[in-house]
Write an enzyme that holds these catalytic residues in place. Structure first.
Site, PDB file in Angstrom:
ATOM      1  N   ARG A   1     -47.648 -17.465   0.213  1.00 39.29           N
ATOM      2  CA  ARG A   1     -46.759 -18.585  -0.156  1.00 39.29           C
ATOM      3  C   ARG A   1     -47.082 -19.862   0.606  1.00 39.29           C
ATOM      4  NH1 ARG A   1     -41.632 -15.332  -1.100  1.00 39.29           N
ATOM      5  NH2 ARG A   1     -41.787 -15.008  -3.343  1.00 39.29           N
TER       6      ARG A   1
ATOM      7  N   THR B   1     -42.987  -8.552   6.420  1.00 34.59           N
ATOM      8  CA  THR B   1     -43.591  -9.403   5.399  1.00 34.59           C
ATOM      9  C   THR B   1     -45.086  -9.551   5.648  1.00 34.59           C
ATOM     10  OG1 THR B   1     -43.780 -11.617   4.457  1.00 34.59           O
ATOM     11  CG2 THR B   1     -42.811 -11.526   6.629  1.00 34.59           C
TER      12      THR B   1
ATOM     13  N   MET C   1     -52.530 -14.134  -0.762  1.00 36.34           N
ATOM     14  CA  MET C   1     -51.083 -14.419  -0.810  1.00 36.34           C
ATOM     15  C   MET C   1     -50.590 -15.080   0.493  1.00 36.34           C
ATOM     16  SD  MET C   1     -49.257 -11.148  -2.577  1.00 36.34           S
ATOM     17  CE  MET C   1     -49.028 -11.029  -4.345  1.00 36.34           C
TER      18      MET C   1
ATOM     19  N   ASP D   1     -46.555 -12.007   4.719  1.00 36.68           N
ATOM     20  CA  ASP D   1     -46.736 -13.455   4.922  1.00 36.68           C
ATOM     21  C   ASP D   1     -46.712 -13.839   6.403  1.00 36.68           C
ATOM     22  OD1 ASP D   1     -46.636 -13.394   2.200  1.00 36.68           O
ATOM     23  OD2 ASP D   1     -44.723 -14.439   2.000  1.00 36.68           O
TER      24      ASP D   1
HETATM   25  O1  F6P Z   1     -43.324 -12.542   0.099  1.00 38.19           O
HETATM   26  C1  F6P Z   1     -44.365 -11.646  -0.028  1.00 38.19           C
HETATM   27  C2  F6P Z   1     -45.246 -11.993  -1.193  1.00 38.19           C
HETATM   28  O2  F6P Z   1     -46.187 -10.952  -1.321  1.00 38.19           O
HETATM   29  C3  F6P Z   1     -45.899 -13.371  -1.130  1.00 38.19           C
HETATM   30  O3  F6P Z   1     -47.037 -13.394  -0.333  1.00 38.19           O
HETATM   31  C4  F6P Z   1     -46.163 -13.656  -2.580  1.00 38.19           C
HETATM   32  O4  F6P Z   1     -46.242 -15.037  -2.866  1.00 38.19           O
HETATM   33  C5  F6P Z   1     -44.965 -13.073  -3.230  1.00 38.19           C
HETATM   34  O5  F6P Z   1     -44.512 -12.018  -2.412  1.00 38.19           O
HETATM   35  C6  F6P Z   1     -45.237 -12.543  -4.612  1.00 38.19           C
HETATM   36  O6  F6P Z   1     -44.082 -12.037  -5.124  1.00 38.19           O
HETATM   37  P1  F6P Z   1     -43.989 -11.213  -6.480  1.00 38.19           P
HETATM   38  O7  F6P Z   1     -44.789  -9.966  -6.291  1.00 38.19           O
HETATM   39  O8  F6P Z   1     -42.542 -10.982  -6.659  1.00 38.19           O
HETATM   40  O9  F6P Z   1     -44.601 -12.100  -7.525  1.00 38.19           O
END
Ligand code: F6P
Length: 403
Positions: free
Chosen positions: A190, A140, A188, A142
């Site tokens: 979260r 990840t 990004m 994150d």
């Molecule tokens: O979990 C990884 C991530 O890239 C997060 O940092 C981000 O909030 C999320 O996925 C975004 O998800 P999606 O591309 O499904 O909107």
């Protein structure tokens, strides 16, 4: 193990494909006959959507390309398995497909939500005397998985962020002499600020670094933010600020939701966090009359394989290999973890699935909206090294699945 299957799940990273390669290479070394790839994770698997990885990875050239290919080569999904009780047919379907293809081990490359799939399947197997084993492989951008020191995917996204910020800082400074320009960059991650914290890595001998960093670990105070920007722009001509997509005010409201009533969530109940840089840039422009610019790194930060960290690629490969070794020794319901030095171990998935690890508060300089040296010492090793893309006609070449 006769045959195995590997799947990719959740948000992609620049190195998630290196973990597929790690699984493939170790499995072949151990004499596994078929290495299947789930097309779009467990969601595709439920519809028997799979590829035989020999079709793609039987040449050295393609294996090298896979390491340099962004996004999830096999396709990803955000699919939450239902609770076992009352939904036994979903689990029976998965195990019937495993039996049909004589698959002895399932590997899932993902973050904390995706590890829930390994937890559910290994629990079901245990309670129903199924012979298959299930291993989690961390991934990840994150960096918020617990237990492991760091997550493959993070180092490359951090390297992209620090690199791009160095470039943005130079650009922003070019016009600023006449009138200050305020540039707000959204990153990004979260509810965890690991990736935004990587903005602090932009500072080096040739770059003054960003002026402030706002992480979701600390309540966001709009008035203080405006004051800070006013102060910075009165003392310097170029202001660059990094904000996490997940910053919230003390009443729990996401900054990106100010002025929006979008209530959509994904299968795991997560809102799409996006737009806080433009929200803040608009507020600053209104409050100060300064020129502002909002940049959202968005998917660029997780797909930038052209500037991936070699350390990260190697970690991703290593965790894939270790997962196969462990499954071959009979481990199940575990995820591979990484040590600071890139060494690996395994840990019970029950303590990992759905748990989020935050940046330690003592690593954050809340007074100055910066990161302390502990963070820099932690993150710097993870962005080291490069793997140069293979170029054709001036563009990087990727390996692409046909079906
Ligand atoms: O979990 C990884 C991530 O890239 C997060 O940092 C981000 O909030 C999320 O996925 C975004 O998800 P999606 O591309 O499904 O909107």
């Amino acid at each position: 193990m006769k045959n195995i299957v590997v799947g990719q799940s959740g948000g992609p990273t620049a190195v998630i494909n290196s973990s597929v390669l790690g699984v493939y290479e170790k499995a072949k070394e151990l004499g596994v006959e078929k290495v299947y790839g789930m097309v779009h994770g467990i969601e595709g698997f439920l519809n028997e959507k799979m590829v035989d990885l020999d079709e793609y990875l039987n040449s050295e050239e393609n294996r090298e390309l896979l390491k340099r290919t962004p996004s999830a080569f096999l396709g990803s999904c955000r699919y939450k398995l239902p609770k076992i009780e009352g939904n036994e047919e979903v689990y029976e379907k998965i195990f019937s497909i495993l039996d049909k293809y004589e698959i002895d081990a399932l590997f899932y490359i993902g973050g904390n939500d995706s590890m829930d799939t390994i937890k559910m399947l290994s629990d079901y197997a245990k309670d129903n005397n199924k012979k298959q084993v299930f291993m989690g492989i961390p991934k990840t951008i994150d960096n918020d998985l617990p237990i492991t020191d760091h997550c493959p995917g993070y180092g490359s996204a951090a390297k992209y962020i620090a690199t791009s910020l160095k470039e943005i800082i130079r650009d922003n400074a070019s016009f600023g002499v006449v009138k200050p320009t305020v540039c707000i960059v959204e990153i990004m991650g979260r509810h965890a600020g690991w990736l935004t914290a990587a903005a602090s890595l932009a500072k080096d001998d040739t770059c003054e670094g960003v002026d402030a960093i706002y992480l979701p670990e600390v309540d966001f105070d709009l008035d203080k933010f405006i004051e800070k920007v006013k102060h910075l722009s009165s003392t310097k001509s170029s202001v660059v600020i990094a904000v996490s997509e997940g910053i919230k005010t003390s009443d729990g409201k996401f900054v990106c939701e100010m002025g929006s009533d979008d209530k959509r969530v994904d299968a795991f109940g997560h809102k799409q966090l996006s737009g806080c840089a433009s929200t803040l840039a608009n507020i600053i422009a209104k409050e100060t009359g300064l020129k502002t610019r909002a940049i959202e790194f968005s998917t660029l930060q997780r797909s930038a394989t052209h500037i991936a960290s070699l350390t990260d690629i190697n970690d991703a490969l290593t965790v894939g290999k270790r997962a196969v070794e462990e499954a071959n020794n009979g481990s199940t319901g575990m995820m591979v973890t990484l040590g600071k030095d890139g060494s690996t171990d395994i840990y019970d998935i029950h303590n990992i699935a759905n748990v989020e690890r935050k940046v330690p508060i003592e690593w954050i300089d809340t007074e100055n909206n910066m990161l302390n040296k502990e963070f820099i010492e932690y993150a710097k090793p993870l962005i080291q090294g490069e793997l140069i893309p293979i170029f054709k006609d001036g563009l990087p070449v990727h390996l692409v699945r046909k079906v």
